[in-house]
Design a protein around this motif. Structure first.
Motif, PDB file in Angstrom:
ATOM      1  N   ARG A 228       0.831  -1.196   0.000  1.00  0.00           N
ATOM      2  CA  ARG A 228       0.000   0.000   0.000  1.00  0.00           C
ATOM      3  C   ARG A 228       0.866   1.246   0.000  1.00  0.00           C
ATOM      4  O   ARG A 228       0.598   2.210  -0.701  1.00  0.00           O
TER       5      ARG A 228
ATOM      6  N   ARG B 236     -10.423   1.335   5.503  1.00  0.00           N
ATOM      7  CA  ARG B 236      -9.166   0.570   5.471  1.00  0.00           C
ATOM      8  C   ARG B 236      -8.148   1.104   6.444  1.00  0.00           C
ATOM      9  O   ARG B 236      -7.129   0.472   6.700  1.00  0.00           O
TER      10      ARG B 236
ATOM     11  N   LEU C 103      -3.204  -2.172  -5.951  1.00  0.00           N
ATOM     12  CA  LEU C 103      -3.549  -3.471  -6.546  1.00  0.00           C
ATOM     13  C   LEU C 103      -2.783  -3.673  -7.844  1.00  0.00           C
ATOM     14  O   LEU C 103      -2.193  -4.729  -8.079  1.00  0.00           O
TER      15      LEU C 103
ATOM     16  N   GLU D 290       0.948  -4.260  -7.248  1.00  0.00           N
ATOM     17  CA  GLU D 290       1.175  -5.600  -6.705  1.00  0.00           C
ATOM     18  C   GLU D 290       1.063  -6.646  -7.810  1.00  0.00           C
ATOM     19  O   GLU D 290       1.939  -7.490  -7.962  1.00  0.00           O
TER      20      GLU D 290
ATOM     21  N   TYR E 140     -15.487  -6.571   3.506  1.00  0.00           N
ATOM     22  CA  TYR E 140     -14.639  -5.389   3.389  1.00  0.00           C
ATOM     23  C   TYR E 140     -14.624  -4.646   4.714  1.00  0.00           C
ATOM     24  O   TYR E 140     -15.575  -4.730   5.482  1.00  0.00           O
TER      25      TYR E 140
ATOM     26  N   LEU F  54     -10.597 -10.802  -6.615  1.00  0.00           N
ATOM     27  CA  LEU F  54      -9.577 -10.234  -5.726  1.00  0.00           C
ATOM     28  C   LEU F  54      -9.162 -11.250  -4.669  1.00  0.00           C
ATOM     29  O   LEU F  54      -7.983 -11.393  -4.345  1.00  0.00           O
TER      30      LEU F  54
ATOM     31  N   LEU G 159      -5.123 -10.898  -3.338  1.00  0.00           N
ATOM     32  CA  LEU G 159      -4.971  -9.453  -3.100  1.00  0.00           C
ATOM     33  C   LEU G 159      -5.904  -8.996  -1.980  1.00  0.00           C
ATOM     34  O   LEU G 159      -5.589  -8.065  -1.231  1.00  0.00           O
TER      35      LEU G 159
ATOM     36  N   ARG H 101      -5.282  -8.984   1.728  1.00  0.00           N
ATOM     37  CA  ARG H 101      -3.926  -8.476   2.013  1.00  0.00           C
ATOM     38  C   ARG H 101      -3.808  -6.980   1.711  1.00  0.00           C
ATOM     39  O   ARG H 101      -3.262  -6.218   2.514  1.00  0.00           O
ATOM     40  N   LEU H 102      -4.332  -6.546   0.539  1.00  0.00           N
ATOM     41  CA  LEU H 102      -4.208  -5.131   0.189  1.00  0.00           C
ATOM     42  C   LEU H 102      -5.473  -4.341   0.467  1.00  0.00           C
ATOM     43  O   LEU H 102      -5.413  -3.160   0.811  1.00  0.00           O
ATOM     44  N   THR H 103      -6.616  -4.997   0.312  1.00  0.00           N
ATOM     45  CA  THR H 103      -7.861  -4.244   0.443  1.00  0.00           C
ATOM     46  C   THR H 103      -8.252  -4.076   1.898  1.00  0.00           C
ATOM     47  O   THR H 103      -9.144  -3.291   2.195  1.00  0.00           O
ATOM     48  N   GLY H 104      -7.603  -4.810   2.784  1.00  0.00           N
ATOM     49  CA  GLY H 104      -8.091  -4.841   4.150  1.00  0.00           C
ATOM     50  C   GLY H 104      -9.331  -5.714   4.200  1.00  0.00           C
ATOM     51  O   GLY H 104      -9.726  -6.315   3.198  1.00  0.00           O
TER      52      GLY H 104
END
Ligand SMILES: Nc1ncnc2c1ncn2[C@@H]1O[C@H](COP(=O)(O)OP(=O)(O)OP(=O)(O)O)[C@@H](O)[C@H]1O
Ligand SMILES: Nc1ncnc2c1ncn2[C@@H]1O[C@H](COP(=O)(O)OP(=O)(O)OP(=O)(O)O)[C@@H](O)[C@H]1O
Ligand SMILES: [Mg+2]
Ligand SMILES: [Mg+2]
Lengths: 189, 241, 551
Positions: free
Chosen positions: A4, A179, B194, B197, C12, C48, C53, C56-59
């Motif tokens: 991120r 987030r 995204l 990555e 999410y 996703l 992903l 890991r990335l989106t929370g």
């Protein structure tokens, strides 16, 4: 470094540089070159913010010369303070942001006064030095003139910065805010 | 003119900055400033001299006012009346020339800096990827920032926002742009994570330089020479005491 | 190596309901799996999650098991693990570290640390397979929508992944590219890759997919052979969109199993008497054209010529389509019409005024302009706010703005999300918000760049309805589209661009079978039945089919 941050840091540094440059070219009495640092510090915490600050200072050196590099300390300090403010809901309302901003401004002002006095004998970038010179002209000793000048400008700058960042955070869509728990706390959600 | 290896320019610039701090002012720093200007002009970075002046002249003025005019005694009289602080004027010249040297060296480096060749060189040298990427991606981000500003601006104009014309009109249009711009750059960064990555840009591991810049003998010699110069001057300054 | 999900759940961050609510699927190598579902059903989220992903990335939080062979994809780096994920919004997917398309495609392999020679080969062959070699030296940021999407597919291909997870990969592609990308996906599957595609356009996937998985509120509602599912009734219940032919058959109350291909549909109506009652097309009022281009030529500053000697004129009450392959110059033509660009030669007159001396702000809000990928050009903090921008700038008073906004939001089915932040909506609805925002100040000329791209079935119907309704009320519409159903149901005239030249200008029927557009079932049927051209042709076809069924 988290994926991120790979995306967030460049964006934030761009914000620092571009907004800072606009503020400088409109010769506003504020720097506004720490918005990105503060945003990332609030969103992801101190390390991210410090990273943004460092990269910003390194790249800013390309535009205005590397003599100002020591002021990276201010970037780190503001990252720390923004993260602290976030943890305590410092961005929940414009008023709270302003108060936190003013307080941080005093601190940053003192620190940058020290850097400016001992490394540059009080002569750094435009606005603040002009004020310093004015006070000096009124007969204040150099140290006092430099200190008060940089505290005054930093209080103004950081107050504006905190209010702007607060407004931005409160306007963030839920998906993003969701987030970043800290940021959610920062705006009191 | 064949392009030098990206690291060479950086090394020379760093050395110049170090020397500006080490060399005795005003003689040394003024000489250095002149050398830097000459070098910049020779390397096709003459632009840096002009930009450098734009950046330092205001500082010179401030130095002169703060220390020359408002400086401590002893002061000396000017032929056309008024007095200046002796120490202040000296400092103005010392610091003025030092800053001029640093600014011009920094800008000359910036003018000649090519992010993508730098990235290739860094990858070829197995430099820490995050550092190299951040530097380059940030310069790109600044461009993307500009593109996004342009996109938003176009969108707002197609909805009837006036951005041309009197200063007032243009001033009123600025906040309308800046706020959404900052917001979208944050939200888009989120989507970009995204993309980065899935393209492997966030992956820590050995990478391949597609077109690594050539590193010639000359490059290496220049880099070592700059290092040597800095050490020599430092040594001289220390022992001279 | 199969990719197996058991009881897969995902929520999410800061959301109450699960986006995935107990998914059980096994994706096997060698098969192309097609994911679809109603708006917000979870297909994007599933991709996703499968790619690792999310979260890991989106929370967010995931539960249940996910195994690729013996390991959980979320524990590996996708590219290294041979997983290719393509997000739905092409503009955001570029790496940002490449100066040329060739470099952009080399990014993946470079990050894998392959030997230089192998990378260069991989890049060249990827460009050849996706047919973009001619773009090799172009700047990635200066590509057309479809070109970008193809570059991104090539960029993934170059890294030789074994698992493909693609979200709306056809959204900006012309018909030819859809075909070739579809064929590419089949090849990849044949060579042993796992391929999963989220796509709302059934006709694109029909010949590509081996298996259809339909999601509904985060659960697998249907899973089976695409043709059987499309022909049956179960699919409708989930709210997912079907093929042209099937939709038509449904509209005509044809019982399952239904015809899902045009040919099948035609076969089923061939013996009909072709004497239906017919609604005549709305006559166009002859007046000063709303848009007039005369011998327009244009090229971007440092680019090749894009438009040559383009001449067209658009009357009030006409809905004209602009068709053509990716990169033909469609978006550029629209930008010229909106005075976002100025012609190098020739003249563009919009609403009777020469654009040479003006900018878009002079045309707004009488002209409504919808960008390609409009999700990148929203700037208000709420749907309502977005809709109010133009009217406020036009000086409307609040009450009027509110009324107009409510009407449009209602028309487009956005009323319930009026106070949401546009970014909090699923991508299709986000695009719909941009459309709503330009409709509110009721413009008399609409310039739309792919208004139905990547929309879900329902949103698509609403856009079609909105355009038809306005055209019928004298609004002039110029719409770019690769969507044959939209083209056929909403538009009545067409210009066809080929490499920047107009090669056809006339009634819509003839062009609807060129390389940029598929011939929709309704058109084929109408031609078979000898129905006259016009916007209401689909309705007529449905009438005929219905009556035929009753006979
Ligand atoms: N980043 C996000 N944060 C919070 N909620 C999200 C996010 N992305 C999607 N959602 C929600 O999760 C659910 C599933 O969304 P998803 O995008 O997977 O649907 P979808 O099947 O792709 O539909 P479509 O592609 O038509 O939008 C929806 O309710 C959506 O609002
Ligand atoms: N900003 C730009 N600078 C230079 N060239 C451009 C730019 N934008 C588009 N082009 C080029 O101009 C040509 C036409 O672009 P345009 O966007 O009009 O295509 P299009 O018909 O809309 O294609 P698509 O269906 O993929 O959107 C393409 O070759 C594209 O690469
Ligand atoms: Mg989706
Ligand atoms: Mg286009």
């Amino acid at each position: 470094m988290s994926p991120r941050l790979f995306a967030l840091v460049p964006a934030a540094v761009a914000i620092n540089l571009v907004v800072g440059r606009i503020a400088a070219e409109l010769s506003l009495p504020v720097y506004l070159d720490t918005l990105g640092t503060m945003l990332v510090a609030v969103l992801t915490g101190l390390p991210g913010g410090a990273l943004v600050g460092t990269v910003s200072q390194l790249l800013a050196g390309m535009l205005s010369g590397y003599q100002w590099l020591p002021f990276v300390v201010i970037q780190w300090l503001i990252a720390l303070l923004a993260a602290l403010a976030a943890g305590r809901g410092g961005f929940a309302t414009p008023l709270r942001s302003a108060i936190w901003g003013a307080a941080c401004g005093v601190l940053c002002g003192l620190v940058s006064a020290v850097i400016s006095y001992f490394l540059f004998r009080g002569v750094t970038a435009g606005g603040v030095t002009a004020i310093g010179a004015l006070l000096r002209g009124l007969g204040l000793p150099l140290s006092t003139a430099v200190t008060s000048a940089s505290v005054v400008t930093d209080v103004l700058d950081k107050t504006v910065a905190f209010v702007v960042v607060g407004a931005l955070l409160r306007a963030l869509p839920k998906r993003i805010l969701g987030r970043f728990p800290v940021a959610a706390r920062a705006v009191g959600r | 003119m064949t392009r030098r290896h990206p690291f060479t320019g950086g090394a020379v610039a760093l050395a110049a900055i170090a020397l500006a701090i080490l060399l005795p002012a005003p003689g040394g720093t003024i000489a250095l400033y002149l050398v830097i200007c000459a070098g910049a002009a020779a390397l096709g970075a003459g632009k840096a001299i002009r930009l450098g002046l734009l950046a330092v002249v205001p500082i010179w003025v401030l130095l002169f006012v703060m220390h020359g005019v408002l400086g401590e005694a002893p002061r000396f009289a000017l032929p056309w009346g008024g007095t200046l602080s002796r120490a202040g004027v000296d400092w103005t010249i010392e610091q003025g020339s030092r800053l001029a040297a640093i600014v011009t060296a920094s800008l000359a480096f910036a003018v000649r800096f090519d992010p993508h060749r730098f990235l290739q060189a860094a990858v070829a040298r197995r430099w820490p990827w995050s550092a190299a990427f951040l530097l380059v991606a940030t310069l790109d981000a600044a461009d993307r920032f500009g593109e996004q500003a342009h996109r938003l601006r176009e969108a707002q104009r197609t909805r009837g926002l006036r951005v041309k014309g009197s200063l007032r009109v243009r001033a009123r249009a600025i906040p309308a742009l800046v706020f959404p711009l900052l917001l979208t750059s944050l939200t888009e960064a989120d989507d970009r994570a995204l993309a980065l990555e899935s393209r492997g840009l966030t992956h820590h591991g050995p990478r391949t330089a597609i077109d690594p810049p050539a590193d010639t003998h000359l490059d290496r010699t220049v880099r070592w020479a700059s290092l040597a110069a800095v050490i020599a001057v430092a040594w001289w300054r220390v022992t001279a005491r | 190596m199969t990719l197996v999900a058991k009881e897969l759940r995902f929520r999410y961050p800061a959301q109450n309901e699960q986006a995935l609510d107990g998914i059980d699927v096994a994706l096997v190598p060698g098969a192309v799996t097609w994911l679809t579902g109603a708006l917000g059903s979870g297909t994007s989220t599933l991709l996703l999650t499968l790619s690792g992903l999310a979260p890991r990335l989106t929370g967010g939080s995931r539960s249940g098991t996910l195994l690729s062979g013996s390991h959980d994809p979320a524990t590996r780096h996708p590219l290294v693990d041979g997983v290719a994920y393509l997000g739905p919004s092409p503009g955001l997917q570029l790496s940002g570290v490449a100066r040329s398309v060739r470099e952009e495609i080399a990014v993946g392999p470079m990050n894998l640390g392959w030997p230089r020679a192998r990378i260069l080969d991989a890049v060249e062959s990827a460009m050849r397979r996706v047919k973009i070699s001619h773009l090799a030296d172009r700047a990635p940021s200066a590509l057309s929508g479809g070109e970008t999407q193809r570059v991104l597919i090539a960029a993934l291909l170059a890294a030789a992944p074994t698992t493909w997870l693609l979200d709306e990969p056809f959204s900006a592609l012309d018909r030819a590219s859809r075909r070739s990308v579809g064929a590419l996906l089949r090849e990849l599957a044949r060579d042993g890759a796992i391929v999963a595609v989220s796509c709302d356009d059934a006709d694109d996937m029909l010949d590509v997919a081996d298996r259809l998985v339909v999601l509904q509120r985060g659960r697998v509602a249907l899973d089976g052979d695409p043709r059987e599912l499309l022909a049956g009734d179960a699919l409708l219940a989930t709210g997912a969109s079907s093929t042209d032919a099937a939709t038509l058959a449904v509209a005509a109350h044809r019982a399952a199993p239904r015809a899902i291909t045009t040919d099948a549909l035609l076969a089923s109506i061939s013996p009909l008497p072709s004497t239906p009652h017919i609604v005549a097309p709305a006559p166009t009022i002859a007046s000063e054209p709303r848009l007039q281009c005369a011998q327009v030529s244009f090229s971007y500053p440092d680019g090749p010529p894009v438009l040559h000697d383009v001449t067209l004129s658009l009357q009030a009450g006409t809905a004209m389509g602009v068709f053509g392959a990716n990169g033909a110059g469609k978006s550029t033509l629209l930008r010229l019409a909106m005075a976002l660009e100025q012609p190098d030669a020739g003249s563009v007159r919009t609403l009777g005024e020469d654009t040479a001396s003006r900018g878009p702000e002079d045309l707004a809000p009488r002209v409504g302009f919808l960008f390609q990928q409009p999700e990148r050009q929203l700037f208000a903090a709420s749907v309502r706010g977005e809709c109010a921008v133009a009217p406020i700038l036009a000086g409307w008073e609040p009450a009027r703005i509110r009324a107009a906004t409510d009407t449009v939001l209602d028309e487009l089915g956005l009323f319930d999300v009026a106070d949401e932040h546009p970014y909090d909506l699923p991508l299709p609805r986000r695009r719909l918000v941009a459309f709503a925002a330009i409709l509110v100040p009721d413009p008399i000329l609409l310039l739309l760049d792919e208004p139905t791209a990547a929309l879900d079935g329902e949103s698509r119907e609403r856009v079609i309805g909105a355009v038809r309704h306005r055209a019928a009320n004298g609004v002039a519409v110029l719409a770019i589209s690769h969507d044959s159903a939209f083209a056929h149901e909403a538009l009545d005239r067409a210009v066809l661009l080929e490499r920047g030249r107009i090669v056809y200008d006339g009634a819509i029927r003839e062009v609807l079978d060129d390389q940029s557009l598929r011939r929709p079932a309704a058109l084929a049927a109408a031609l078979r039945l000898g129905l006259p051209p016009g916007r209401d042709r689909r309705a007529n076809v449905v009438d005929v089919l219905t009556t035929a069924r009753r006979m």
